[in-house]
Design a protein around this motif. Structure first.
Motif, PDB file in Angstrom:
ATOM      1  N   ASP A  68       1.031  -1.331   0.013  1.00  0.00           N
ATOM      2  CA  ASP A  68      -0.007  -0.185  -0.222  1.00  0.00           C
ATOM      3  C   ASP A  68       0.821   1.423  -0.013  1.00  0.00           C
ATOM      4  N   GLU A 101       0.189  -3.013   4.727  1.00  0.00           N
ATOM      5  CA  GLU A 101      -0.798  -1.931   4.968  1.00  0.00           C
ATOM      6  C   GLU A 101      -0.672  -1.387   6.208  1.00  0.00           C
ATOM      7  N   SER A 143      -3.750   0.262   7.323  1.00  0.00           N
ATOM      8  CA  SER A 143      -5.230   0.750   7.796  1.00  0.00           C
ATOM      9  C   SER A 143      -6.104  -0.498   7.882  1.00  0.00           C
TER      10      SER A 143
HETATM   11 MG    MG Z   1      -2.998   3.004   3.459  1.00  0.00          MG
END
Ligand code: MG
Ligand code: XBP
Length: 265
Positions: free
Chosen positions: A15, A188, A190
């Motif tokens: 990400d 990631e 989140s």
């Molecule tokens: Mg993010």
């Protein structure tokens, strides 16, 4: 690890926002506010409000969600989509300007891991909801010429119809790379990103950031405060065990082997 005991590790999928760099508070948020001011809107997203709005992924989707909250009739008018699109074009320009001016830096351990992973023969990709221009600007500003060809696949923005937590962007990247999820790791920051990666079948390393530090990540394969640097170890848990150290290509390969599944080294 336990979930895919025999799968070799071949690729890392990252990400961008919050994971490679803390882009949201001093990058995206500021860019949105500049676009609002430019078009004469009295919208202003302070840090706290922006933190709540981050639950909606995608800049256009986020603006529409906010607009529906403060003025539902206007946000449903026929020309609403055109205004959002124009705001988003301007916001992207401001974001790229901010990034080029050095407003955001890579998080600890990111540059090191990317370089080590490539040297170790791991394939690298990006899976993000943000706009491709933003990704390229960040990589250029943060990594310079080293960013050229570093990622063999960049999945970004509207290339898929639905944004995270939908798994579409991860599935698209896996298809482009002709790899099964079992041979890849996602990175990631989140809850929406973790849900997307998990729904695509990916083991996920979560490094929460300024906006997500207080959130729950029970589904994360690894949950660490950063990727770590030689002078500042990462801390957290891996496969349910406490872990301290520096995430590098060797560590990731070791974690992926069944012999270490009970005790990450
Ligand atoms: Mg993010
Ligand atoms: C990032 C986002 C993005 C940016 C805005 O989510 O939600 O929408 O905030 O980017 P993730 P755009 O890190 O989970 O991919 O304005 O370019 O959409």
């Amino acid at each position: 690890m336990a979930a895919y005991p025999d799968a070799p590790l071949r690729a890392l999928i990252f990400d961008v926002d919050g994971t490679l760099a803390e882009t949201e508070r001093d990058g995206h948020r500021v860019a949105f506010n500049r676009a609002f001011a430019e078009l004469g809107l009295d919208w202003n997203w302070d840090e706290a409000l922006y933190g709540r709005l981050l639950e909606v992924t995608g800049g256009k989707e986020r603006m529409l969600h906010y607009w529906r909250g403060i003025d539902p009739a206007a946000a449903r008018a026929p020309d609403a989509g055109a205004l959002v699109a124009e705001l988003h074009r301007r916001k992207t320009r401001h974001y790229v300007d901010l990034v080029e001016a050095g407003a955001v830096a890579l998080r600890p351990g990111v540059r090191r891991l990317l370089q080590q992973a490539r040297e170790a023969g791991l394939r690298l990709a990006v899976a993000t909801t943000t706009t491709p221009d933003n990704v390229h600007a960040l990589l250029r500003a943060a990594l310079g010429e080293a960013s050229e060809g570093l990622f063999e696949c960049i999945g970004a923005g509207d290339i898929v119809p639905r944004k995270k937590p939908d798994p579409g962007i991860y599935l698209w990247v896996l298809e482009q790379m002709s790899l099964p999820a079992s041979e890849c790791l996602a990175f990631e920051d989140s809850p929406a990103g973790l849900r997307a990666a998990r729904a695509a079948g990916l083991r996920t390393v979560v490094t929460p950031g300024v906006y997500t530090a207080a959130q729950a990540f029970d589904e994360a394969w690894a949950l660490l405060d950063s990727l770590g640097e030689p002078e500042r170890a990462a801390r957290g848990r891996v496969a349910g065990q406490p872990w301290t150290g520096m995430v590098d290509a060797d560590t990731l390969q070791r974690w992926s082997k069944p012999a270490t599944s009970a005790a990450p080294g």
